[in-house]
Design an enzyme around this catalytic site. Structure first.
Site, PDB file in Angstrom:
ATOM      1  CD  GLU A 150      44.071  37.005  34.811  1.00 49.97           C
ATOM      2  OE1 GLU A 150      45.207  37.513  34.754  1.00 49.97           O
ATOM      3  OE2 GLU A 150      43.627  36.432  35.835  1.00 49.97           O
ATOM      4  N   PRO A 186      45.880  42.020  40.074  1.00 48.81           N
ATOM      5  CG  PRO A 186      47.546  41.836  41.694  1.00 48.81           C
ATOM      6  CD  PRO A 186      46.844  42.837  40.835  1.00 48.81           C
ATOM      7  NE  ARG A 187      43.172  34.598  37.724  1.00 49.68           N
ATOM      8  CZ  ARG A 187      43.373  33.328  37.374  1.00 49.68           C
ATOM      9  NH1 ARG A 187      43.434  32.388  38.297  1.00 49.68           N
ATOM     10  NH2 ARG A 187      43.499  33.006  36.096  1.00 49.68           N
ATOM     11  CG  ASP A 188      44.042  39.494  45.694  1.00 47.05           C
ATOM     12  OD1 ASP A 188      44.470  40.091  44.683  1.00 47.05           O
ATOM     13  OD2 ASP A 188      44.714  39.397  46.750  1.00 47.05           O
TER      14      ASP A 188
END
Length: 544
Positions: A335, A358-360
């Site tokens: 990231e 956010p990653r999700d």
């Protein structure tokens, strides 16, 4: 998936947009996740039928393993080598190393057993950095708020508060051990710690060393463990079963020495599970960034002994896994690249998501683009572009000095980032749920503590970048400290070695399997992924 845009056409579309604006999204984040995140797929969850968390949702493949029979059923362990220790640590990654060091320095005799070698773990594969709210503009409260929000308000508040407040001590400890961190320009301000931005965070609070922070961290941990006289190290000795006393408490574990093909029965006053996650199960058919040994071993054994679990239907799919070439599929692109300015582009050359969401959310947006026919296909592999041009301009330091691990990966892919984007697709990265613990790492089973990715509750249903490395050290140290205290209290009551346990809990488990009508022929833990099943050789007394 819908038909994708060809790689050649996508490259032309990319070239037509020097700096494409972010496209407005027509879905709320909640709707995006519900429609496109793998955790929400129709076949992504089932209910556990037996055990202490019966009735809770769990991924079906993981549920099969959690509800499996033992590997050592019927073995006569009396003929195995017998050892004893105050504290037995199972797992040779960052959490296990931190726990072992802290327990040994707390006065306990420690045995650390690793399935592979000390340091062969997901810790060395963590690239981006570690979160710590140390800047004057930041605070542990802001760290807590960001992580709670990023985890969809599902984290255990006490555990998360502990994580944020332990950060300063963890960083100080690492520096004292000899770990390097990136610093600001010494000619400007004396070379202070450099903070980077992470997705979902309100402040730059990532501390890193280049883009191989976990490797540097594990270097100092491994060296310190190997030099610590109070730790006995057993490499290539996976745990195949836990031991229990008549009251159900943990009494140690059964190891299998791969080199000499023999069992080792270790009686311990306290046992710490730090065996990591389950990425090598390739849930939902996804590639994974995880190391070879990430097969949910500790989860299986803790659950069979009676430990409670939580959030076993929540997993993190890191957005930027390599999608092409096939031989490198699933490999991680940190990231840190997006933090430094790399952009995600679909086949039309459009930015379609805030790269530092956010990653999700980023993962779900990428999967949406592919499902909608805006993905990019190259040699049968589909994904989106990670455009690194903003990192490789004439006014930027060379990529090899900024992000050397990324440059190395680009070289392995045969890509020049100055001219060509990398094709990326989400990769199974982290297990959000796990064993329920208290603030000292104690599970619901007396004598059994847990630390690291095997635990649940710290991150909720989605983890922010940098909190995994903080987690393994904060709670690894806490578990080690608590185990040493408890072992010392038990030793004060009796100077005798710890009592040897048995596997009566296995027979109770088998009765549950039979009553539920579950298949008892499947055995776990797997130990190794795919077809690389381990054949256990019985002790001589069992073969006689």
């Amino acid at each position: 998936m819908s038909t994708a845009i060809s790689y050649q056409q996508a490259c032309l579309n990319r070239a037509s947009h020097a700096t494409p604006p972010l496209r407005a999204d027509d879905l709320s984040r909640a709707a995006l996740l519900a429609q496109h995140h793998p955790d929400h797929a129709a076949d992504a969850s089932t209910l556990l039928q037996i055990g202490s968390s019966r009735g809770q949702p769990c991924h079906p493949r993981l549920a099969e393993l959690l509800q499996s029979n033992a590997l050592i059923d019927g073995f006569d362990l009396a003929g195995a080598e017998q050892r004893s220790t105050d504290v037995l640590v199972l797992g040779g990654g960052g959490a296990g190393a931190a726990a072992a060091l802290t327990a040994a320095r707390g006065g306990a005799t420690v045995m650390l057993a690793s399935k592979l070698r000390l340091g062969d773990s997901n810790t060395v594969m963590a690239e981006g950095g570690i979160q710590a709210a140390l800047a004057a503009s930041d605070s542990p409260q802001q760290h807590f708020d960001d992580a709670m929000r990023g985890g969809h308000n599902c984290a255990d508040p006490q555990l998360l508060a502990q994580l944020a407040s332990d950060a300063a001590g963890v960083i100080r400890w690492l520096i004292e051990l000899g770990m390097h961190f990136d610093l600001t320009d010494a000619s400007c301000d004396g070379g202070k710690l450099r903070y980077k931005q992470a997705g979902g965070c309100s402040q730059p609070r990532i501390l890193s060393y280049r883009d191989y922070t976990g490797l540097e961290m594990m270097r100092v941990l491994r060296e310190t463990v190997e030099l610590e006289p109070g730790i006995q190290l057993l490499n290539r000795c996976p745990v195949v079963e836990l031991l229990s006393h008549e009251d159900g408490s943990c009494a140690g574990a059964v190891l299998y020495d791969l080199e000499y093909q023999r069992f080792i029965v270790v009686s311990a006053r306290q046992t710490i599970l730090a065996t990591g996650g389950c990425g090598r199960l390739h849930l939902q058919g996804f590639p994974t960034s995880n190391h070879y040994g990430a097969t949910a071993d500790g989860l299986v054994l803790a659950y069979r002994l009676g430990a409670q679990l939580r959030d076993m239907d929540a997993f993190q799919y890191h957005p930027t896994g390599v999608a092409w070439p096939q031989r490198l599929r699933g490999g991680l692109i940190s990231e840190a690249a997006r933090s430094a300015g790399a952009m995600l582009l679909n086949g039309l050359g459009e930015r379609f998501v805030d790269e530092l969401a956010p990653r999700d959310v980023v993962t779900a947006a990428m999967l949406r683009e592919c499902a909608a026919g805006r993905g990019i296909e190259r040699d049968g592999q589909q994904g989106v572009f990670l455009d690194l041009r903003r990192l490789c301009g004439p006014d930027q330091p060379a990529l090899a000095s900024q992000l050397p691990a990324l440059q190395h990966l680009a070289d392995k892919c045969g890509i020049d980032p100055m001219r060509e984007p990398m094709l990326v697709y989400p990769t199974l990265h982290y297990q959000n749920g796990g064993v329920v613990i208290d603030s000292q790492g104690q599970s619901s089973v007396p004598g059994l503590l847990c630390a690291g990715e095997i635990t649940g509750g710290i991150h909720g249903r989605n983890r922010l970048m940098g909190n995994a490395l903080l987690d393994i050290l904060a709670f690894g140290r806490r578990a080690g400290r608590q185990a040493a205290r408890l072992a010392q209290a038990a030793r004060n009551k009796s100077s005798l070695p710890p009592l040897r346990g048995g596997i009566e809990h296995v027979y109770r488990w088998q009765r549950q399997l039979a009553l539920a009508g579950l298949d008892a022929s499947q055995q776990a833990p797997l130990l190794y992924p795919g077809q690389a099943r381990l054949t256990l050789h019985r002790p001589a007394s069992a073969r006689a």
